[in-house]
Structures are given as structure tokens and as C-alpha cells.
Design a protein around this motif. Structure first.
Motif, PDB file in Angstrom:
ATOM      1  N   THR A   1      -4.470  11.079   9.229  1.00 34.55           N
ATOM      2  CA  THR A   1      -3.834  10.026   8.785  1.00 34.55           C
ATOM      3  C   THR A   1      -2.362  10.370   8.665  1.00 34.55           C
ATOM      4  O   THR A   1      -1.672  11.675   8.755  1.00 34.55           O
ATOM      5  CB  THR A   1      -4.042   9.610   7.367  1.00 34.55           C
ATOM      6  OG1 THR A   1      -3.591  10.727   6.348  1.00 34.55           O
ATOM      7  CG2 THR A   1      -5.650   9.379   7.306  1.00 34.55           C
TER       8      THR A   1
ATOM      9  N   ARG B   1       1.546   8.428   7.186  1.00 34.70           N
ATOM     10  CA  ARG B   1       2.293   7.272   6.640  1.00 34.70           C
ATOM     11  C   ARG B   1       2.831   6.242   7.773  1.00 34.70           C
ATOM     12  O   ARG B   1       3.618   6.798   8.445  1.00 34.70           O
ATOM     13  CB  ARG B   1       3.303   7.555   5.580  1.00 34.70           C
ATOM     14  CG  ARG B   1       3.867   6.474   4.651  1.00 34.70           C
ATOM     15  CD  ARG B   1       4.571   7.147   3.569  1.00 34.70           C
ATOM     16  NE  ARG B   1       5.618   7.861   3.698  1.00 34.70           N
ATOM     17  CZ  ARG B   1       6.824   7.337   3.862  1.00 34.70           C
ATOM     18  NH1 ARG B   1       7.139   6.138   3.785  1.00 34.70           N
ATOM     19  NH2 ARG B   1       7.728   8.373   4.119  1.00 34.70           N
TER      20      ARG B   1
ATOM     21  N   SER C   1      -3.607   4.570   8.443  1.00 36.20           N
ATOM     22  CA  SER C   1      -3.993   4.328   7.298  1.00 36.20           C
ATOM     23  C   SER C   1      -5.504   4.354   7.253  1.00 36.20           C
ATOM     24  O   SER C   1      -6.072   4.012   6.086  1.00 36.20           O
ATOM     25  CB  SER C   1      -3.330   3.234   6.610  1.00 36.20           C
ATOM     26  OG  SER C   1      -3.723   2.266   7.324  1.00 36.20           O
ATOM     27  N   SER C   2      -6.368   4.603   8.286  1.00 40.58           N
ATOM     28  CA  SER C   2      -7.662   4.643   8.280  1.00 40.58           C
ATOM     29  C   SER C   2      -8.326   5.913   9.392  1.00 40.58           C
ATOM     30  O   SER C   2      -7.463   5.994  10.298  1.00 40.58           O
ATOM     31  CB  SER C   2      -8.155   3.455   8.554  1.00 40.58           C
ATOM     32  OG  SER C   2      -7.741   2.817   9.731  1.00 40.58           O
TER      33      SER C   2
END
Ligand code: SAH
Length: 250
Positions: free
Chosen positions: A131, A133, A137-138
Motif C-alpha cells: 500500500t 498513500r 489503498s487496497s
């Protein structure tokens, strides 16, 4: 009646064992271990500890699961500490659950010790965060092999929406997997990385695009995992493992 410990040995680097795992390995009277166990880990066993290989070879179990269960039962009857040592985490495609159900049915006491799964740690040693930022996000972890050796039944459309897609046991089906993802709209330009023998001194990384894999252009040898997603592009900014090899270790 002794006790059985279903133990995760981590992905390869022996120092990725948990303290709990190391403790029971040192005390074990018998260790039943799988193919992907780093032999260095077995050196921690007592000299009189019985080491029994129950791994898979060429997709075939040398010992079928029932026989492994039977052995666990027999050894637990005659020893204090029996360790069932599995690669990575025992419950991530490791059949640990089946063994726990069997032991419970037989009334054999057991404990389960989690391990660091290759699904997450091998990408990390390859310099790829699963992951990140703004990028991913998955993540999803999938087996590239059906339970009876057939091509797995996967909802390709659903998984293509996940930012980072991680495949275990998928090397031999890599072309078909790539084609299926392209068919449901994943761009052929999507980056993919294969990591062979992750976290060991023989670790090898192969970067490609989904399109290249679908065309059968990429050679890979097991054991390997692969990961599909834009996080692969971060590798040149993060990679560290090759530089760290041979340095002083803690
Ligand atoms: N329970 C294990 C996974 C068992 S399935 C875990 O949590 O890691 C076996 C698959 O794991 C292999 O086919 C391969 O895809 C992957 N694997 C395990 N160790 C690996 C390693 N050191 N490097 C690359 N892939 C690995």
C-alpha cells in the motif's frame, strides 16, 4: 498426550522467525516440515529432535494430508512437543486450518504460532510497498492454483478493481492470469513484478508489464510470487535488499 504447535516459519530469511517460533523449535522432540522451509531454521532444533520432511514435490504431496494428520496424531501420543512447521504463515494457503480441525476433533492439544507471510514480506524485500498513500489503498492475495490443481475460479472483474493484486502459487498460470485481467479492462501497460526466492540470498526480481506476461514473454521459476499494480513503479525509489546483503546484520 503431548502438544502440537502449528508454526509459521516466515518466508525464507531465518531471522524473520518469531521469538515464539524459535522457542518451540528449540524445544521440539519432532518437527514435521514443508518444502519451503529454510534448512538453516532446522539447525536450531535439538540434536536428538526427529526431523521429518512432509513437503510437496512437483505439485504432488509426498505424504497426503491425511497421512500428515495421522503422523501428527501418532507423534503427539508419544512425544511432548511436536512442531508442524510451515512456510510463511500457516493459515495463508498453508492448510493449517485443516490440521487444527483434525487435532481438535481428536482432542489433541495444540497452539498456533503465526508467521510472516511471503505475500507481504517478499514484495517488501523486493522494494515494493503493497500500500502507498495516493497510489494503493487496497490489496488482495490470491492463489493462482485451484484446490485440485485446476485453473482457479476467480471473479476477475472484482479483483481488477483492487489497487495491488498479489498472486501466490501463480507462476505456471501467469499467462492465463494476465490475459484474464486484460480481458476485464486492466491496462496491458500495468506494471507487474515477479520475485523468486524472496528474502533469501538467491532472491531475484523480474519487472514486466501485464501485456508482456500475457504474450508469454517472461520467464520465471518457482517459488515466486507476483504483484500487479502501480506500486511496482516505486521500486527504484525504495529497493534496499540487494545493497543490504553481506552487510553487518543485527
Ligand atoms: N503459507 C505461505 C504460502 C504457502 S503457498 C506464506 O504465508 O507465505 C506457497 C507459495 O508461496 C509459493 O508458490 C510462492 O508463490 C509463495 N512463496 C512462499 N515463499 C516464497 C518466497 N520465499 N519467495 C517467493 N514466493 C514465495
Amino acid at each position: 498426550m503431548g502438544k502440537v504447535y502449528i508454526v509459521g516459519a516466515g518466508p525464507g530469511d531465518p531471522e524473520l522467525l518469531t521469538l515464539k517460533a524459535l522457542k518451540v523449535i528449540k524445544k521440539a522432540d519432532v518437527i514435521l516440515y514443508d518444502r519451503l522451509i529454510n534448512p538453516e531454521i532446522l539447525l536450531y532444533a535439538k540434536p536428538e529432535c526427529e526431523l521429518i520432511y512432509v513437503g510437496k514435490e512437483d505439485g504432488k504431496h509426498i505424504l497426503e494430508q491425511d497421512k500428515i494428520n495421522f503422523l501428527l496424531y501418532e507423534f503427539a501420543k508419544n512425544n511432548d512437543i511436536v512442531v508442524r512447521l510451515k512456510g510463511g504463515d500457516p493459515f495463508v494457503f498453508g492448510r493449517g486450518g485443516e490440521e487444527a480441525i483434525f487435532l481438535k476433533e481428536k482432542g489433541i492439544p495444540y497452539e498456533i504460532i503465526p508467521g510472516i507471510t511471503s505475500a507481504i514480506s517478499v514484495p517488501l524485500y523486493g522494494g515494493v510497498p503493497i500500500t502507498h498513500r495516493g497510489i494503493s489503498s487496497s490489496f488482495v492475495v490470491i492463489t493462482g492454483h485451484g484446490s485440485k490443481g485446476q485453473f482457479p475460479n476467480i471473479d476477475w472483474n472484482a479483483i481488477s478493481k483492487i489497487d495491488t493484486i498479489i498472486f501466490l502459487m501463480g507462476v505456471s498460470n501467469r499467462e492465463k492470469i494476465a490475459k484474464n485481467l486484460i480481458n476485464v479492462g486492466k491496462s496491458p501497460e500495468t506494471p507487474i513484478i515477479f520475485i523468486e526466492k524472496g528474502t533469501t540470498k538467491e532472491q531475484k526480481e523480474i519487472e514486466a508489464t501485464l501485456g508482456e506476461v500475457a504474450e508469454g514473454k517472461i520467464k520465471v521459476y518457482p517459488p515466486a510470487i507476483f504483484l500487479i499494480g502501480d506500486v511496482v513503479k516505486l521500486r527504484n525509489k525504495i529497493s534496499w535488499f540487494e545493497e543490504a546483503l553481506g552487510e553487518i546484520q543485527l
